[in-house]
Design an enzyme around this catalytic site. Structure first.
Site, PDB file in Angstrom:
ATOM      1  N   SER A  57       0.840  -1.194   0.000  1.00 15.75           N
ATOM      2  CA  SER A  57       0.000   0.000   0.000  1.00 15.75           C
ATOM      3  C   SER A  57       0.874   1.242   0.000  1.00 15.75           C
ATOM      4  O   SER A  57       1.944   1.250   0.620  1.00 15.75           O
ATOM      5  CB  SER A  57      -0.898   0.028   1.242  1.00 15.75           C
ATOM      6  OG  SER A  57      -1.634   1.240   1.303  1.00 15.75           O
ATOM      7  N   TYR A  74      -1.617  -0.007  10.381  1.00 12.11           N
ATOM      8  CA  TYR A  74      -1.741  -0.550   9.025  1.00 12.11           C
ATOM      9  C   TYR A  74      -0.529  -0.154   8.183  1.00 12.11           C
ATOM     10  O   TYR A  74       0.042  -0.977   7.465  1.00 12.11           O
ATOM     11  CB  TYR A  74      -3.031  -0.028   8.395  1.00 12.11           C
ATOM     12  CG  TYR A  74      -3.203  -0.341   6.931  1.00 12.11           C
ATOM     13  CD1 TYR A  74      -3.461  -1.632   6.500  1.00 12.11           C
ATOM     14  CD2 TYR A  74      -3.140   0.675   5.971  1.00 12.11           C
ATOM     15  CE1 TYR A  74      -3.643  -1.916   5.154  1.00 12.11           C
ATOM     16  CE2 TYR A  74      -3.323   0.405   4.623  1.00 12.11           C
ATOM     17  CZ  TYR A  74      -3.568  -0.887   4.219  1.00 12.11           C
ATOM     18  OH  TYR A  74      -3.753  -1.175   2.891  1.00 12.11           O
TER      19      TYR A  74
END
Length: 264
Positions: A147, A158
């Site tokens: 990501s 995250y």
């Protein structure tokens, strides 16, 4: 029709796709099927069976339920794939996704643990599980889905998990190259997806978290040169390219697919 199919860039390859029940994983399964792959679709959600059924009849697709947040789940998924096809040429790790959106000081320890378990461990476990068979055959490609949120707001755990995916990609690429194994990743940016049939988490906890999530969306769009989210197809196509022999001289690379946002 068979001749068209033989042109697929994944023709004859056994491709395992995790997180295949929805989102990027599901779209990757569709694109890989169009490119003549033999598919093993893995997810912990039963919807994965429907995804397998929706693929064209020409696609040899099987599916298996597994919880990839556990080593046992990853080991079982790989064992199933090897039982079905005797080899795994490509492993595409698409499980992951931020569960909560909030400034770091508002994450309690359980939430931090859950984010890492969701977005780092499935890729770590699957990579470890698939490696011995790839080493034995002297060939293989692992494509991780990272990501660009390694540079982003309101998702620090995250982001840390995806930073781990990036480091896993570069370090294992160095280690595995001598065995004919490539390890690469894409780093998707913001991606438009239909409403999730399996929710990632409990959903925003009131107006404050809605606002924190909106900040994530605004920052994601502002950080792109194209000033928009990408489509699922725009994410899946680069993943399938990296999985193919067209990318045979690419390893250890994390390719940003974020409309010009490079992440970090």
């Amino acid at each position: 029709m068979h001749n068209d199919h033989a042109q697929g860039i994944l023709d004859g390859k056994v491709v395992l796709v995790t997180g295949a029940a929805q989102g990027i994983g599901r779209e990757v399964a569709r694109v890989a099927a169009d490119q003549a792959a033999c598919l093993v679709l893995v997810d912990r959600a039963e919807q994965v069976a429907q995804v397998a059924e929706e693929l064209p009849a020409s696609a040899k697709a099987v599916h298996v339920l597994a919880d990839l947040e556990t080593w046992a789940g990853a080991e079982a998924a790989v064992a199933y794939a090897l039982e079905q096809f005797d080899r795994i040429d490509v492993c595409i790790n698409a499980v992951g996704g931020t569960i909560w959106a909030r400034p770091f000081e508002h994450y309690d320890p359980e939430k931090i643990q859950a984010e890492i378990t969701r977005s780092l461990f499935p890729t770590l476990w699957m990579t470890r599980a698939v490696l011995p068979s790839m080493k034995a055959q002297g060939a293989g490609t692992i494509v991780n889905v990272s990501s660009i949120a390694t540079r982003g707001i309101n998702r620090v755990p995250y982001s840390a998990a995806k930073g781990g995916v990036n480091a896993l990609t570069s370090a294992l690429a160095m280690e595995a190259a001598a065995d004919g194994i490539r390890v690469v990743a894409t780093a998707p940016g913001g991606t438009q997806a239909p409403a999730r049939t399996i929710p990632r988490g409990p959903g925003p906890e009131g107006a404050q978290e809605q606002q924190w999530m909106q900040q994530v969306v605004d920052q994601t769009v502002d950080s792109t040169l194209m000033q928009r989210y990408g489509t699922l197809r725009e994410q899946a196509e680069p993943i399938v390219f990296l999985a193919s022999d067209a990318a045979s001289y690419i390893t250890g690379t994390v390719l940003p697919v974020g409309g010009g946002d490079q992440g970090m």
